[in-house]
Design a protein around this motif. Structure first.
Motif, short mmCIF file in Angstrom:
data_model
loop_
_atom_site.label_atom_id
_atom_site.label_comp_id
_atom_site.label_asym_id
_atom_site.label_seq_id
_atom_site.Cartn_x
_atom_site.Cartn_y
_atom_site.Cartn_z
N GLY A 173 -6.21 -15.82 -12.72
CA GLY A 173 -7.63 -15.53 -13.26
C GLY A 173 -7.83 -14.79 -11.26
N GLY A 174 -7.14 -13.72 -11.41
CA GLY A 174 -6.70 -12.97 -9.96
C GLY A 174 -7.75 -11.68 -10.23
N GLU A 175 -7.68 -11.24 -11.20
CA GLU A 175 -8.77 -10.01 -12.42
C GLU A 175 -8.36 -8.80 -11.33
OE1 GLU A 175 -12.49 -10.04 -12.69
OE2 GLU A 175 -12.45 -12.46 -13.51
N PRO A 176 -6.72 -8.49 -10.59
CA PRO A 176 -6.55 -7.46 -10.17
C PRO A 176 -6.87 -6.18 -10.56
CG PRO A 176 -4.63 -8.23 -10.97
CD PRO A 176 -6.00 -8.77 -11.72
N ASP A 177 -7.54 -5.40 -9.41
CA ASP A 177 -7.36 -4.18 -9.19
C ASP A 177 -7.25 -3.17 -8.34
OD1 ASP A 177 -8.89 -1.40 -10.44
OD2 ASP A 177 -10.69 -2.55 -9.84
N GLY A 206 5.01 -12.37 -7.41
CA GLY A 206 5.51 -11.96 -6.28
C GLY A 206 4.53 -11.03 -5.96
N ILE A 207 3.63 -11.24 -4.88
CA ILE A 207 2.65 -11.12 -3.75
C ILE A 207 2.25 -11.59 -2.31
CG2 ILE A 207 1.01 -10.81 -6.49
CD1 ILE A 207 -0.92 -13.03 -5.75
N GLU A 208 1.87 -10.76 -2.04
CA GLU A 208 1.55 -11.34 -0.75
C GLU A 208 0.14 -11.73 -0.61
OE1 GLU A 208 3.36 -10.70 2.83
OE2 GLU A 208 5.20 -9.86 0.76
N LEU A 209 -0.45 -12.95 0.53
CA LEU A 209 -1.58 -13.78 0.64
C LEU A 209 -2.32 -12.34 1.16
CD1 LEU A 209 -2.56 -16.55 0.34
CD2 LEU A 209 -1.68 -17.17 2.39
N LEU A 210 -3.06 -12.35 1.59
CA LEU A 210 -4.40 -11.71 1.85
C LEU A 210 -3.88 -11.78 3.17
CD1 LEU A 210 -7.14 -10.37 0.37
CD2 LEU A 210 -5.51 -9.72 -0.04
N THR A 211 -4.40 -11.18 4.08
CA THR A 211 -4.67 -11.53 5.41
C THR A 211 -6.03 -11.02 5.89
OG1 THR A 211 -4.90 -8.65 6.85
CG2 THR A 211 -2.60 -9.68 6.52
N GLU A 212 -6.99 -11.24 7.15
CA GLU A 212 -7.89 -12.12 7.67
C GLU A 212 -8.61 -10.14 7.24
OE1 GLU A 212 -11.33 -12.64 11.26
OE2 GLU A 212 -8.65 -13.74 11.23
N THR A 233 3.44 5.14 2.43
CA THR A 233 4.48 4.91 1.36
C THR A 233 4.21 5.13 0.22
OG1 THR A 233 2.44 2.91 0.98
CG2 THR A 233 4.04 3.24 2.52
N ASN A 234 3.41 6.06 -0.38
CA ASN A 234 2.93 6.32 -2.50
C ASN A 234 2.93 5.20 -3.05
OD1 ASN A 234 2.85 8.56 -3.82
ND2 ASN A 234 5.30 7.90 -4.27
N GLU A 235 2.27 4.34 -2.66
CA GLU A 235 2.14 2.84 -3.14
C GLU A 235 0.40 2.78 -3.39
OE1 GLU A 235 5.12 -0.38 -1.71
OE2 GLU A 235 4.11 0.60 -0.16
N TYR A 236 0.13 2.57 -4.71
CA TYR A 236 -0.47 2.08 -4.82
C TYR A 236 -1.04 0.04 -4.80
CZ TYR A 236 -1.32 6.24 -7.48
OH TYR A 236 -1.55 7.68 -7.99
N ILE A 237 -2.25 0.53 -3.65
CA ILE A 237 -2.61 -1.09 -3.64
C ILE A 237 -3.61 -2.03 -4.55
CG2 ILE A 237 -3.14 -2.77 -1.82
CD1 ILE A 237 -0.97 -0.72 -0.67
N PHE A 238 -2.93 -3.09 -5.19
CA PHE A 238 -4.34 -3.96 -5.60
C PHE A 238 -4.04 -5.50 -4.90
CE2 PHE A 238 -1.84 -1.13 -8.90
CZ PHE A 238 -2.66 -1.50 -9.94
N PHE A 275 -6.92 -19.15 -3.06
CA PHE A 275 -5.91 -17.58 -2.17
C PHE A 275 -5.90 -16.32 -3.53
CE2 PHE A 275 -2.04 -18.50 -4.32
CZ PHE A 275 -1.24 -17.61 -4.88
N ARG A 276 -5.56 -15.55 -2.66
CA ARG A 276 -6.37 -14.61 -3.06
C ARG A 276 -4.72 -13.73 -3.00
NH1 ARG A 276 -11.04 -12.17 -5.21
NH2 ARG A 276 -12.90 -14.06 -4.95
N GLY A 277 -4.32 -12.93 -3.80
CA GLY A 277 -3.25 -11.47 -2.64
C GLY A 277 -3.20 -10.56 -2.92
N ALA A 278 -2.15 -9.78 -2.63
CA ALA A 278 -2.21 -8.24 -2.49
C ALA A 278 -0.92 -7.45 -3.07
CB ALA A 278 -2.45 -7.49 -1.06
N LEU A 279 -0.52 -6.64 -4.04
CA LEU A 279 0.16 -6.11 -4.19
C LEU A 279 0.46 -4.74 -4.24
CD1 LEU A 279 3.22 -6.79 -5.89
CD2 LEU A 279 1.65 -6.26 -8.18
N LYS A 280 1.67 -4.05 -3.59
CA LYS A 280 1.93 -2.47 -3.61
C LYS A 280 2.32 -2.11 -4.63
CE LYS A 280 1.63 -2.74 1.62
NZ LYS A 280 2.00 -2.35 2.56
N VAL A 281 2.60 -1.32 -5.77
CA VAL A 281 3.38 -0.40 -6.31
C VAL A 281 3.03 1.06 -6.12
CG1 VAL A 281 3.39 0.01 -8.86
CG2 VAL A 281 1.80 -2.32 -8.10
#
Length: 187
Positions: A59-63, A117-123, A71-76, A181-187
């Motif tokens: 249910g996160g609806e990543p974008d 496989g994601i990181e918890l969002l920081t403040e 780092t040449n990475e897209y952040i979701f 919780f919400r997460g972040a993913l670097k691709v």
């Protein structure tokens, strides 16, 4: 497929279609970023595509929210209006989960994020997300808790009320139906 974190071609195509539609619908979140480049990167990183699919399934609806040129990475980020439904009613970590004598939740935030496989969002990231829209107006989300606070038994969560981001604390063993919780993913 076994333990391999990879999608079959039909799942991959469906997810890419969903992500592209969301990307185009919410262009203000990522002005100046081109979808075709993201798709190429995703297609060459099947484990990241799998993680995005897990974000979607829960249910996160990543974008995409940005591109890191260094780092040449897209952040979701998880961009669902409310905290992802499939990640609610969870303690902060395994220590908190195991400390509960009764009514133990099935899972905890730290382990779920690792499994996805994601990181918890920081403040800071949570506040950055709130600049892109209004999120967690009815729910709240656990955020990455500094070690010093966690050692004392606490954990942090945040939400958006009265046009303001609020960061609060709770015992790490607490859990609520309206907190995920919400997460972040670097691709």
């Amino acid at each position: 497929m076994g333990n391999k974190k990879e999608l079959i071609s039909e799942e991959r195509e469906e997810l890419l279609k969903t992500l592209k539609t969301r990307f185009e619908k919410n262009i203000k979140r990522h002005e100046g970023i081109v979808w075709d480049k993201i798709q190429l990167k995703l297609e060459s990183n099947p484990e990241k595509l799998w993680a995005l699919n897990e974000m979607e399934k829960t249910g996160g609806e990543p974008d995409v929210i940005s591109f890191d040129e260094k780092t040449n990475e897209y952040i979701f980020y998880d961009c669902s209006a409310e905290s992802p439904k499939g990640r609610r009613s969870t303690c902060y970590d395994i220590e908190a989960q195991e400390s509960r004598k009764e009514f133990k939740p099935e899972n905890n935030v730290v382990d779920m994020a690792a499994d996805i496989g994601i990181e918890l969002l920081t403040e800071e990231q949570y506040r950055e997300l709130q600049l892109l829209g209004k999120f967690d107006q009815k729910t709240s989300s656990w955020i990455k808790t500094p070690v010093e606070i966690r050692k004392l038994g606490g954990a942090l969560f945040a939400d958006f009320r009265y046009n303001t981001v609020f960061v609060y604390h709770n015992g790490a063993q607490s859990y609520y139906a309206a907190r995920g919780f919400r997460g972040a993913l670097k691709v």
